[in-house]
Enzyme design. Structure first.
Site, PDB file in Angstrom:
ATOM      1  N   ASP A  50       0.813  -1.202   0.000  1.00 19.49           N
ATOM      2  CA  ASP A  50       0.000   0.000   0.000  1.00 19.49           C
ATOM      3  C   ASP A  50       0.856   1.266   0.000  1.00 19.49           C
ATOM      4  O   ASP A  50       2.084   1.196   0.116  1.00 19.49           O
ATOM      5  CB  ASP A  50      -0.927   0.012   1.220  1.00 19.49           C
ATOM      6  N   TYR A 109       7.823  -9.804   6.155  1.00 20.80           N
ATOM      7  CA  TYR A 109       7.678  -8.361   6.350  1.00 20.80           C
ATOM      8  C   TYR A 109       8.351  -7.963   7.657  1.00 20.80           C
ATOM      9  O   TYR A 109       8.375  -8.742   8.614  1.00 20.80           O
ATOM     10  CB  TYR A 109       6.206  -7.953   6.423  1.00 20.80           C
TER      11      TYR A 109
END
Length: 240
Positions: A50, A109
């Site tokens: 995002d 991540y």
């Protein structure tokens, strides 16, 4: 020929990785640089990031004309022309059936926080937290390991039929003056990591408890609904 690219990018300069109408994205910049070589291709990203989310090892694949045999030279030329907020680290020839997204087995991540005051030069890349209780976060983060229905760790308004995911590893550690949340899973829902980190920081601040976390993981109570800021989040590795 099918080529696999490993890239990094500064997400603060883009409206996410995936192409969107009237928005500047990482994919737009990649297609733009290929166009300078008269290469028309379709980019397949390993996963979507995002707005404001960074990447140190994002992967994509695409079809490139076979006359580009010198991939090292191709990489050098691309890096000279591409947006400076993107860096191509590696280009590899792969089999025709390789798919950056569907061939991926695990995705890693990291989310970075610090107790040091941020400044104009690093505030887009790390989140400032005044107090950090390392022990309680280390204890709480272990609760995420396993297979769960992450319906309550998913950005509302997004469409997704299957909200079940498996997290293979989750840990919290310190590197110099930076604290790192690290998650390794098969895949993630939109804003899932930002919601998980946000919940852990709420536990850190004594606003919520590990019992609250267990209840939300088991869909007994939807307590925490606000994703943490995206600036500290990095797509770190794709494992095939």
């Amino acid at each position: 020929m099918n080529l696999k690219f490993t890239i990094s990018y500064d997400g603060s300069y883009f409206f996410g990785s995936q192409k969107q109408p009237n928005k500047n994205t990482v994919e737009d910049e990649l297609l733009k640089v290929f166009k300078t070589f008269n290469i028309k291709t379709k980019i397949i990203l390993s996963g979507r990031t995002d707005k404001d989310v960074h990447a140190t090892k994002q992967v994509f694949n695409c079809e490139i004309p076979s006359y580009w045999t010198d991939l090292k030279k191709f990489k050098t030329i691309l890096n000279k022309r591409i947006n400076p907020s993107i860096k191509i680290h590696k280009i590899e020839k792969v089999s025709d059936d390789f798919h950056s997204r569907f061939s991926a087995k695990r995705r890693v991540y990291r989310y970075l926080i610090t107790q040091k005051e941020t400044n104009p030069f690093n505030q887009k890349y790390i989140l400032h937290c005044k107090e950090i209780d390392e022990d309680i976060i280390k204890e709480a983060i272990k609760e995420f390991i396993g297979a769960y229905d992450f319906k309550y760790f998913f950005k509302t308004g997004s469409e997704k039929e299957n909200t079940k995911r498996e997290i293979f590893n989750a840990k919290f550690y310190k590197y110099k003056d930076i604290y790192v949340f690290r998650f390794e899973a098969n895949s993630y829902l939109r804003s899932q990591i930002r919601l998980m980190v946000g919940f852990l920081l709420a536990i850190n601040e004594k606003k919520l408890t590990i019992t609250d976390l267990k209840q939300q993981l088991n869909l007994q109570n939807h307590i925490f609904k606000t994703p943490i800021l995206a600036n500290g989040l990095y797509l770190a590795q794709i494992k095939y």
